[in-house]
Design a protein around this motif. Sequence first.
Motif, short mmCIF file in Angstrom:
data_model
loop_
_atom_site.label_atom_id
_atom_site.label_comp_id
_atom_site.label_asym_id
_atom_site.label_seq_id
_atom_site.Cartn_x
_atom_site.Cartn_y
_atom_site.Cartn_z
N THR A 1 0.80 -1.21 0.00
CA THR A 1 0.00 0.00 0.00
C THR A 1 0.85 1.27 0.00
O THR A 1 0.29 2.38 -0.02
CB THR A 1 -0.91 0.01 1.24
OG1 THR A 1 -0.10 -0.17 2.42
CG2 THR A 1 -1.94 -1.09 1.16
N PHE A 2 2.17 1.14 0.01
CA PHE A 2 3.04 2.31 -0.01
C PHE A 2 2.80 3.10 -1.30
O PHE A 2 2.85 2.54 -2.40
CB PHE A 2 4.50 1.86 0.07
CG PHE A 2 5.49 2.98 0.22
CD1 PHE A 2 5.96 3.34 1.46
CD2 PHE A 2 5.96 3.66 -0.89
CE1 PHE A 2 6.89 4.36 1.61
CE2 PHE A 2 6.88 4.68 -0.77
CZ PHE A 2 7.34 5.03 0.49
N PRO A 3 2.55 4.42 -1.21
CA PRO A 3 2.21 5.21 -2.41
C PRO A 3 3.45 5.57 -3.23
O PRO A 3 3.96 6.68 -3.18
CB PRO A 3 1.56 6.45 -1.81
CG PRO A 3 2.21 6.61 -0.48
CD PRO A 3 2.48 5.22 0.03
N MET A 4 3.92 4.61 -4.03
CA MET A 4 5.14 4.83 -4.82
C MET A 4 4.99 5.98 -5.80
O MET A 4 5.98 6.61 -6.20
CB MET A 4 5.50 3.55 -5.59
CG MET A 4 6.15 2.48 -4.75
SD MET A 4 7.77 2.97 -4.12
CE MET A 4 8.25 1.46 -3.27
N GLU A 5 3.76 6.27 -6.20
CA GLU A 5 3.56 7.34 -7.18
C GLU A 5 3.79 8.73 -6.58
O GLU A 5 3.97 9.71 -7.32
CB GLU A 5 2.15 7.25 -7.77
CG GLU A 5 1.02 7.65 -6.83
CD GLU A 5 0.69 6.61 -5.77
OE1 GLU A 5 -0.15 6.89 -4.90
OE2 GLU A 5 1.29 5.49 -5.83
N ALA A 6 3.79 8.84 -5.27
CA ALA A 6 4.01 10.12 -4.60
C ALA A 6 5.51 10.40 -4.50
O ALA A 6 6.29 9.51 -4.17
CB ALA A 6 3.38 10.12 -3.21
N ASP A 7 5.91 11.62 -4.78
CA ASP A 7 7.33 11.98 -4.72
C ASP A 7 7.89 11.70 -3.32
O ASP A 7 7.27 12.07 -2.31
CB ASP A 7 7.53 13.46 -5.06
CG ASP A 7 7.37 13.74 -6.55
OD1 ASP A 7 7.41 12.78 -7.33
OD2 ASP A 7 7.18 14.92 -6.90
#
Length: 299
Positions: free
Chosen positions: A132-138
């Motif tokens: 669930t880690f938001p990889m798309e977020a910088d």
Amino acid sequence: MTAGDTGAILFSKAKTCSVCGVLTLLGASTALAQDEIVIGGKAVPVEEDSYKCDMTAEEIPDDLSIKRLANCESAELIDFEMPGKDLRAVKFTISPDDKPISSGIRAELRDMYVAKNGEEVWYRISTLIPKTFPMEADHRLVLSQWHERLRAGGHSLRPNISHRLWNGRFVVTLWSDDVIERLGTIEGDGQILYSEPRIDQGVYHEYVYRVVWSPEDDGRINAWMRQCPPLRETCDGRWQDMIQFEGTTGYSNDKVDGYYFKYGLYTVSDFEVPFTAFHKDYWSGPTAESIGLSDPIFK
């Protein structure tokens, strides 16, 4: 502490470790919160115990510093409710509105042991970046780091070795007297010792380091890694060579008293969403055997 086995984490007399005792605290009479987390796509019931808000001073080991926790959610000891299994880890969370600590947003636990120049120390830790880690977020995050302990009046330097996550890319960086001399600055990323284009999520990455601390050319960093399933008590993953480095690993004795280890999440970059990572099974000691390693690769 004496050598022993906590069940979920082993520790030796070692050079002390910030998780020695970390995974034995759930037996204490603290108020535990019931929750669930998703690991490997599976919702798992857990009990969570906050280092900052639930545990008393007597329940936190003397060799563990919690000064780098901003709030109750910064670091939580979690107990996975799995039939017939005793699975535990520490969940770290940072959020954009967390109060800065030492000019950065951080949620870290620190091993109070300080290794000296000329000393050989073995380290072992497992890290999981959830699905669930938001990889798309910088993001430019530090997951764990070996940091210098300055002598009184010294100017801040850079962490000698650090595990970093740069927009999904896993990187191990090095700073030392030699690196600073070659680069002519303490700005930037230092020397990159290892890099993966994209870290695998939902699995534990177990790392082992053999470090000979030295401001001279006789320093060494040998590192190995393997992947482990998140919901198993044992790991049969195959160890792989990760780093084989010889050269300067530290700073001169007139600058530093030594080096300590801390782990969790840390950033000095702006970010917009919360980030969470898990760490478990941290050991340190003078030999491979002292941190529970017998594989021939460590001979």
